[in-house]
Design an enzyme around this catalytic site. Structure first.
Site, PDB file in Angstrom:
ATOM      1  N   TRP A   1      -3.674  -1.916  -1.312  1.00  0.00           N
ATOM      2  CA  TRP A   1      -3.651  -3.132  -2.129  1.00  0.00           C
ATOM      3  C   TRP A   1      -4.008  -4.247  -1.158  1.00  0.00           C
ATOM      4  CZ3 TRP A   1      -1.508  -8.014  -2.401  1.00  0.00           C
ATOM      5  CH2 TRP A   1      -1.624  -8.664  -3.646  1.00  0.00           C
TER       6      TRP A   1
ATOM      7  N   ASN B   1       1.204  -0.406   5.917  1.00  0.00           N
ATOM      8  CA  ASN B   1       1.631  -1.062   4.680  1.00  0.00           C
ATOM      9  C   ASN B   1       2.439  -2.282   5.091  1.00  0.00           C
ATOM     10  OD1 ASN B   1       2.632  -1.868   2.200  1.00  0.00           O
ATOM     11  ND2 ASN B   1       4.335  -0.411   2.269  1.00  0.00           N
TER      12      ASN B   1
ATOM     13  N   HIS C   1       6.421 -30.949 -26.470  1.00  0.00           N
ATOM     14  CA  HIS C   1       6.390 -31.791 -25.263  1.00  0.00           C
ATOM     15  C   HIS C   1       5.139 -31.526 -24.433  1.00  0.00           C
ATOM     16  CE1 HIS C   1      10.428 -32.837 -26.467  1.00  0.00           C
ATOM     17  NE2 HIS C   1      10.674 -31.552 -26.572  1.00  0.00           N
TER      18      HIS C   1
ATOM     19  N   LYS D   1       3.313  -9.307 -20.195  1.00  0.00           N
ATOM     20  CA  LYS D   1       2.718  -8.006 -20.516  1.00  0.00           C
ATOM     21  C   LYS D   1       1.250  -8.166 -20.911  1.00  0.00           C
ATOM     22  CE  LYS D   1       4.861  -5.827 -18.913  1.00  0.00           C
ATOM     23  NZ  LYS D   1       6.010  -6.302 -18.208  1.00  0.00           N
TER      24      LYS D   1
ATOM     25  N   ARG E   1       1.046   2.110  -5.866  1.00  0.00           N
ATOM     26  CA  ARG E   1       1.368   1.051  -4.910  1.00  0.00           C
ATOM     27  C   ARG E   1       0.141   0.231  -4.522  1.00  0.00           C
ATOM     28  NH1 ARG E   1       6.318   2.420  -2.495  1.00  0.00           N
ATOM     29  NH2 ARG E   1       5.874   0.885  -0.870  1.00  0.00           N
TER      30      ARG E   1
ATOM     31  N   GLU F   1      -0.912  -9.268 -17.755  1.00  0.00           N
ATOM     32  CA  GLU F   1      -1.141  -8.345 -16.630  1.00  0.00           C
ATOM     33  C   GLU F   1      -1.991  -7.143 -16.999  1.00  0.00           C
ATOM     34  OE1 GLU F   1       3.453  -6.809 -16.709  1.00  0.00           O
ATOM     35  OE2 GLU F   1       2.337  -6.600 -14.850  1.00  0.00           O
TER      36      GLU F   1
ATOM     37  N   CYS G   1       0.856  -1.190   0.000  1.00  0.00           N
ATOM     38  CA  CYS G   1       0.000   0.000   0.000  1.00  0.00           C
ATOM     39  C   CYS G   1       0.885   1.231   0.000  1.00  0.00           C
ATOM     40  CB  CYS G   1      -0.864  -0.016   1.253  1.00  0.00           C
ATOM     41  SG  CYS G   1      -1.746  -1.566   1.470  1.00  0.00           S
TER      42      CYS G   1
HETATM   43  C1  AGP Z   1       5.892  -6.119 -14.339  1.00  0.00           C
HETATM   44  O1  AGP Z   1       5.235  -5.478 -15.341  1.00  0.00           O
HETATM   45  C2  AGP Z   1       5.226  -6.106 -13.054  1.00  0.00           C
HETATM   46  N1  AGP Z   1       4.933  -4.814 -12.631  1.00  0.00           N
HETATM   47  C3  AGP Z   1       5.930  -6.922 -11.985  1.00  0.00           C
HETATM   48  O2  AGP Z   1       6.071  -8.227 -12.450  1.00  0.00           O
HETATM   49  C4  AGP Z   1       7.319  -6.416 -11.574  1.00  0.00           C
HETATM   50  O3  AGP Z   1       8.230  -6.637 -12.593  1.00  0.00           O
HETATM   51  C5  AGP Z   1       7.765  -7.165 -10.317  1.00  0.00           C
HETATM   52  O4  AGP Z   1       6.841  -6.887  -9.296  1.00  0.00           O
HETATM   53  C6  AGP Z   1       9.175  -6.783  -9.884  1.00  0.00           C
HETATM   54  O5  AGP Z   1       9.224  -5.445  -9.553  1.00  0.00           O
HETATM   55  P1  AGP Z   1      10.638  -4.707  -9.355  1.00  0.00           P
HETATM   56  O6  AGP Z   1      11.378  -4.772 -10.646  1.00  0.00           O
HETATM   57  O7  AGP Z   1      10.252  -3.320  -8.961  1.00  0.00           O
HETATM   58  O8  AGP Z   1      11.358  -5.444  -8.261  1.00  0.00           O
END
Ligand code: AGP
Length: 621
Positions: A74, A100, A517, A498, A27, A501, A2
């Site tokens: 979150w 948080n 496989h 990508k 966040r 998400e 959060c």
């Molecule tokens: C990627 O698009 C996501 N936002 C997520 O997978 C991200 O890469 C992951 O949480 C790692 O974050 P960081 O690189 O800030 O450690």
């Protein structure tokens, strides 16, 4: 993961809290709330959904006070409802608190507090902390008579409560009967204090301080901050009162605007030629035929001793780590193991004194990556970070590292950070290679390849309209496959992530030959396969894999090198991009995949910059 913010000073708190929450919305954005204190009155306003819902409520019934806390959520425990939104009240309204992190032992504590008569109105772990602080304060106040400092009972009460918690927290707390004072506390979740003129801010990161405070204190684990308008004292659980290091905040870019783009993600995709230049700036030495880094904090002799790297990360950064594995092996001849940080932190991996760790992270706050780094650091392994956020927890915890200089990445789906991570790993592999057997000529050739990339990426971005048209053709499909070999296997994984998400379409990435496989069973006329097949030494192999898919009626979208007509004969749709050497292909090939995910999500009406269930930095385990 959060975002929390707090303010104490001369100004009305609510406008500053709301502005701070807008900065921190990346966040977590499923609900939000604020609390202010005005005299001995604590008032709370919170709302499920985006911050605009909160602002509407605040406009309907404004709350006053120059001391306040705020939160954007979150969800970890309990759905996104008004009741579960923060702040939470402790006792009979004596404490208001935002959090948080995750409290792992909240259930037994809740049962005990309920038995003591505390009434709970939410399903969150956080409300337990609020009631616990209230109950500890009750106990402290019986001894208040003894305290020289009127705020001491507050600090003691918070210390007692925190001592009973197991888990992580970044906290900001207000006390009804103690006007003008706020307490913040940190364990595991990032927390900073901003120092202004007769005012102080508390926040999950420095972004809300932009334009308000240029002096900043990074709270460390087990530290509590007692904050008033004119004072700040930091108390460590074991060391007591500590002298806190004050850092000067880089003048933050004003609110990062969209610059005319409809979404931050598209803006950041088109920023990549520039972010790649920034990553290379001042780091390529054609004279020595190598790359130079100022922050590794390891001498060439020490770097030469390293004969194994462990690369750890999460999500997109983990895909960059996979690209790093190919690069370090090919350019520097150093064996690499790529580990999910969430697994590495609990694995008992055999590590010898010639092993070093790279933690790769955009935000520098990802809890699992921070914990994995701390675990290997505890074992005496040299720890290096590749990170985009200056002063972040992982950057502070690592022994040395490299900043990406990609600029703020606001879109939750990471784009420019990935290509900057890949080019930085290529430069590191060049650096380590030139400390070993990589020749000067080879070093020079690698530098030339890297320096051409920004222009080649700019040309790849010109496929935007073609990609939008192709997205229109397949955006109603429910499954996608992404296939590539060698350097393009991690690129395929990243392309699939990508799409998943931001468009919520199920997608899998595979080494192209792995299809036979099992996954090939998924192929039908409704399941497009995206092939990464630029010219290169595995081109013919990938072509055979493409034929296998076509033989089973699967539609194929092929990412090929400019002028490649062979693939065009077989594939249903082709996206041509400039030809580059294998070791930099992930940086080029990901561009049309980022655009494909973006346009597919837009066509499906998804919230591209704030996709459901996600957050930009994952600060909980
Ligand atoms: C990627 O698009 C996501 N936002 C997520 O997978 C991200 O890469 C992951 O949480 C790692 O974050 P960081 O690189 O800030 O450690």
């Amino acid at each position: 993961m959060c975002g929390i913010v707090g303010y104490v000073g001369r100004r009305e708190a609510v406008p500053l809290l709301v502005q701070g929450l807008r900065w921190l919305e990346y966040r977590g954005y499923d609900s939000s709330g604020v609390a202010t204190q005005d005299g001995n009155v604590l008032t709370i306003c919170k709302a499920a959904g985006r911050i605009d819902n909160l602002v509407d409520r605040l406009n309907d019934s404004p709350i006053a006070g120059s001391l306040g806390i705020g939160h954007t959520r979150w969800a970890t425990h309990g759905p996104a409802t008004d009741a579960n939104a923060h702040p939470h009240i402790g006792g009979e309204g004596v404490v208001a608190l935002v959090h948080n992190g995750v409290i792992e032992n909240f259930r037994p504590l809740k049962a005990r507090l309920q038995a003591e008569g505390y009434v709970f109105s939410s399903a969150t772990d956080t409300e337990v902390i609020a009631h616990l602080v209230a109950s500890c304060l009750d106990r402290q106040l019986t001894d208040a008579a003894l305290a020289a400092d009127p705020h001491e009972p507050l600090v003691r009460a918070v210390e007692d409560a925190l001592a009973q918690l197991r888990g992580t927290y970044g906290l900001a707390i207000l006390f009804r009967d103690y006007p003008g004072v706020m307490i913040a506390a940190r364990l595991g979740s990032p927390l900073v204090v901003g120092m202004g003129e007769e005012e102080h801010f508390v926040a999950s990161d420095a972004s809300p301080l932009a334009g308000h405070a240029d002096k900043i204190v990074y709270l460390a684990d087990h530290e509590i901050a007692l904050v008033t308008a004119n004072s700040l004292s930091v108390i460590h659980r074991d060391q007591g009162l500590v002298v806190h290091n004050i850092h000067t905040l880089e003048p933050a870019a004003e609110e990062v605007g969209l610059d005319g783009y409809p979404h931050y993600m598209l803006k950041e995709i088109f920023e990549q030629p520039e972010s790649l230049r920034n990553a290379m700036r001042g780091r390529l030495s054609t004279e020595e035929g190598t790359a130079v880094f100022g922050g590794l904090n390891l001498a060439p002799q020490q770097l030469r001793q390293i004969n194994r790297f462990v690369l750890t990360a999460c999500g997109t950064s983990w895909h960059a780590a996979l690209v790093g594995e190919y690069l370090f092996e090919e350019l520097a001849g150093i064996p690499v193991e790529v580990e999910y940080a969430s697994e590495l932190r609990y694995r008992n991996m055999p590590l010898d004194h010639k092993t070093a760790l790279f933690a790769i992270t955009q935000s520098g706050e990802t809890a699992d990556t921070l914990a994995a780094l701390k675990e290997l650091k505890r074992k005496g392994i040299p720890t290096l970070a590749i990170c985009n956020v200056v002063g972040s927890s992982i950057a502070q915890a690592a022994d040395g590292g490299v900043y990406l200089h990609a600029g703020p990445e606001i879109g939750v789906a990471s784009t420019k950070a990935f290509t900057s991570q890949c080019i930085t790993l290529a430069m590191l592999a060049l650096h380590f290679g030139r400390l070993r057997n990589l020749s000067y000529e080879a070093g020079r050739r690698i530098i030339e390849c890297l320096q051409q990339l920004p222009n080649q990426v700019a040309r790849a971005l010109e496929t935007n309209d073609i990609v939008r048209r192709i997205a229109g053709k397949y955006c109603q499909c429910s499954n996608f496959l992404y296939l590539g070999r060698q350097y393009n296997f991690p690129t395929a994984l990243e392309g699939a992530l990508k799409l998943k998400e931001i468009s919520y379409i199920h997608a899998e990435g595979y080494p192209a030959a792995e299809m036979k496989h099992g996954p090939i069973a998924l192929v039908d006329e409704h399941t497009p396969s995206v092939f990464l097949m630029p010219k290169g030494f595995v081109y013919d192999k990938v072509m055979s894999n493409l034929e296998e898919i076509k033989a089973r009626g699967g539609p194929v979208i092929a990412i090929v090198s400019e002028g490649d007509t062979r693939a065009a004969e077989l594939a249903d749709d082709v996206i041509e991009i400039p030809y580059v050497e294998d070791f930099v292909q992930p940086i080029l090939n990901i561009i049309p995949l980022q655009l494909l995910a973006y346009h597919t999500a837009v066509l499906r009406g998804c919230d591209v910059d704030k996709p459901r269930n996600l957050a930009k930095s994952v600060t909980v385990e």
